[in-house]
Design a protein around this motif. Structure first.
Motif, mmCIF file in Angstrom:
data_model
loop_
_atom_site.group_PDB
_atom_site.id
_atom_site.type_symbol
_atom_site.label_atom_id
_atom_site.label_comp_id
_atom_site.label_asym_id
_atom_site.label_seq_id
_atom_site.Cartn_x
_atom_site.Cartn_y
_atom_site.Cartn_z
ATOM 1 N N GLU A 152 0.838 -1.210 0.000
ATOM 2 C CA GLU A 152 0.000 0.000 0.000
ATOM 3 C C GLU A 152 0.879 1.269 0.000
ATOM 4 N N ILE A 153 1.694 1.407 -1.023
ATOM 5 C CA ILE A 153 2.639 2.521 -1.136
ATOM 6 C C ILE A 153 1.905 3.853 -1.249
ATOM 7 N N GLN A 154 2.228 4.787 -0.344
ATOM 8 C CA GLN A 154 1.549 6.085 -0.309
ATOM 9 C C GLN A 154 2.310 7.181 -1.070
ATOM 10 N N VAL A 155 3.615 7.007 -1.193
ATOM 11 C CA VAL A 155 4.419 7.981 -1.933
ATOM 12 C C VAL A 155 5.539 7.235 -2.655
ATOM 13 N N ILE A 156 5.794 7.640 -3.888
ATOM 14 C CA ILE A 156 6.894 7.073 -4.667
ATOM 15 C C ILE A 156 7.963 8.143 -4.841
ATOM 16 N N ILE A 157 9.200 7.796 -4.514
ATOM 17 C CA ILE A 157 10.325 8.723 -4.661
ATOM 18 C C ILE A 157 11.161 8.232 -5.843
ATOM 19 N N GLN A 158 11.210 9.042 -6.881
ATOM 20 C CA GLN A 158 11.819 8.648 -8.149
ATOM 21 C C GLN A 158 12.873 9.687 -8.564
ATOM 22 N N PRO A 159 14.074 9.613 -8.008
ATOM 23 C CA PRO A 159 15.116 10.592 -8.369
ATOM 24 C C PRO A 159 15.520 10.455 -9.838
ATOM 25 N N LEU A 160 15.668 11.574 -10.517
ATOM 26 C CA LEU A 160 16.099 11.589 -11.911
ATOM 27 C C LEU A 160 17.302 12.506 -12.061
ATOM 28 N N SER A 161 18.146 12.168 -13.040
ATOM 29 C CA SER A 161 19.368 12.941 -13.250
ATOM 30 C C SER A 161 19.503 13.354 -14.699
ATOM 31 N N GLN A 188 2.400 5.128 -14.281
ATOM 32 C CA GLN A 188 1.019 5.431 -14.680
ATOM 33 C C GLN A 188 0.231 4.189 -15.076
ATOM 34 N N ASP A 189 0.945 3.113 -15.376
ATOM 35 C CA ASP A 189 0.255 1.852 -15.717
ATOM 36 C C ASP A 189 -0.252 1.116 -14.480
ATOM 37 N N LYS A 220 -1.529 10.602 -7.232
ATOM 38 C CA LYS A 220 -0.522 11.450 -7.892
ATOM 39 C C LYS A 220 0.541 11.951 -6.914
ATOM 40 N N GLN A 221 1.019 11.033 -6.095
ATOM 41 C CA GLN A 221 2.047 11.379 -5.116
ATOM 42 C C GLN A 221 3.382 10.725 -5.509
ATOM 43 N N ILE A 222 3.951 11.242 -6.587
ATOM 44 C CA ILE A 222 5.259 10.789 -7.070
ATOM 45 C C ILE A 222 6.226 11.963 -7.004
ATOM 46 N N ILE A 223 7.246 11.825 -6.191
ATOM 47 C CA ILE A 223 8.243 12.879 -5.992
ATOM 48 C C ILE A 223 9.465 12.577 -6.860
ATOM 49 N N GLU A 279 0.305 15.723 4.414
ATOM 50 C CA GLU A 279 -0.827 16.621 4.642
ATOM 51 C C GLU A 279 -1.987 16.297 3.706
ATOM 52 N N ILE A 280 -1.680 15.989 2.462
ATOM 53 C CA ILE A 280 -2.725 15.632 1.489
ATOM 54 C C ILE A 280 -3.465 14.370 1.937
ATOM 55 N N LEU A 281 -2.696 13.396 2.404
ATOM 56 C CA LEU A 281 -3.300 12.117 2.869
ATOM 57 C C LEU A 281 -4.145 12.340 4.118
ATOM 58 N N GLN A 282 -3.662 13.205 5.009
ATOM 59 C CA GLN A 282 -4.423 13.490 6.225
ATOM 60 C C GLN A 282 -5.745 14.178 5.904
ATOM 61 N N GLN A 283 -5.725 15.077 4.905
ATOM 62 C CA GLN A 283 -6.934 15.764 4.492
ATOM 63 C C GLN A 283 -7.936 14.800 3.879
ATOM 64 N N LYS A 284 -7.414 13.806 3.131
ATOM 65 C CA LYS A 284 -8.302 12.818 2.501
ATOM 66 C C LYS A 284 -9.010 11.956 3.544
ATOM 67 N N HIS A 285 -8.309 11.734 4.662
ATOM 68 C CA HIS A 285 -8.872 10.852 5.693
ATOM 69 C C HIS A 285 -9.627 11.622 6.801
#
Length: 298
Positions: free
Chosen positions: A226-235, A247-248, A258-261, A291-297
């Motif tokens: 149940e991943i709530q945030v994805i951290i995807q560093p790009l260079s 997105q798939d 839409k919580q992809i950093i 904060e977004i997740l807390q607002q949703k709940h």
């Protein structure tokens, strides 16, 4: 006659003063020259080593480096004498550095062994944590002749890390996935460099206890977490800037919400003082997701 003696005395005094001034000038000049001589020429065999040497004020002493050493801007002018695959031994011999600073796990071990056999003075860098970065900055300051600057920037780095840690230590955990690499899909675990970012920002990593620091995983392993945030560093240095196509997989909460950093991979993955800026930015973005997740709940 008295006038002649007086004139002679004045001439002797003037000559003596000029000689003393010249002597002092020569002494000062030799002192400056001596200081310059004590600052060693350096070959820095990784981007993070180059960056830290510039941080302590020793950038101008670097006479050779490896590919991807592109920060700060002046680093791009340093001659390239190899890569993580192979070093140009003949070029190193030609340059005759006073000191070689090598990345223990990031340089070809056979080339380093040969350089040691040839009598070159090699210091090894292998930072695993923020504390290691501070220690190495101090070390690089000392061995390059910039101990004072090394201590100053290391102390500031430690203070910044401590302040960020205090700011987020009481935040509620959210579950996150860290994408170290997309092909094959690779994440992080304990003993990896990025795990400390997750710990400080209060991101729970479902793969933290895996023994391999950078384990390969598949999507099926992610779904139960149940991943709530994805951290995807790009260079910018990556041949393909696109990471994994999340997105798939809208079934994953982080994708659905839409919580992809996407932080700067160079700042995140290079073991340098800039990592404190990456840490601060990541924690801020994770907190926004929280904060977004807390607002949703609510």
């Amino acid at each position: 006659m008295k006038l002649i003696y007086s004139l002679l005395s004045l001439i002797l005094i003037a000559n003596s003063s000029l000689a003393q001034t010249s002597e002092n000038y020569n002494e000062d000049k030799s002192e400056v020259k001596s200081e310059e001589v004590t600052k060693p020429t350096i070959i820095a065999l990784s981007p993070h080593i180059v960056e830290m040497l510039f941080d302590v004020g020793a950038g101008k002493q670097i006479i050779g480096t490896t590919t991807f050493a592109d920060y700060p801007e002046q680093a791009k002018k340093i001659p390239i004498i190899g890569s993580y695959v192979r070093l140009q031994i003949e070029r190193v011999i030609e340059l005759q550095p006073d000191l070689i600073i090598a990345w223990k796990s990031g340089n070809p071990s056979d080339d380093l062994a040969r350089l040691e056999q040839l009598g070159f003075n090699i210091v090894y860098s292998q930072p695993h944590t923020f504390a290691d970065v501070a220690s190495e900055v101090r070390l690089f300051g000392e061995i390059s002749g910039h101990a004072k600057q090394g201590e100053k920037v290391a102390a500031k780095f430690e203070q910044d890390i401590e302040e960020i840690t205090k700011t987020y230590k009481n935040k509620s955990e959210i579950t996150g996935f860290y994408e170290q690499w997309s092909r094959p899909l690779t994440t992080v675990a304990k003993n990896s460099w990025p795990q400390q970012f997750l710990n400080i920002c209060q991101v729970k990593n479902p793969f933290e206890q895996v023994l391999t620091p950078y384990p390969q995983v598949n999507i099926e392993q992610l779904l139960p977490a149940e991943i709530q945030v994805i951290i995807q560093p790009l260079s910018e240095n990556q041949k393909q800037l696109e990471g994994f196509n999340w997105q798939d997989w809208s079934i994953i909460p982080a994708v659905k919400n839409k919580q992809i950093i996407q932080p700067d991979a160079d700042k995140m993955h290079r073991m340098t003082l800039r990592s404190v800026s990456a840490l601060k930015d990541l924690c801020v973005e994770v907190d926004q997701t929280r904060e977004i997740l807390q607002q949703k709940h609510s």
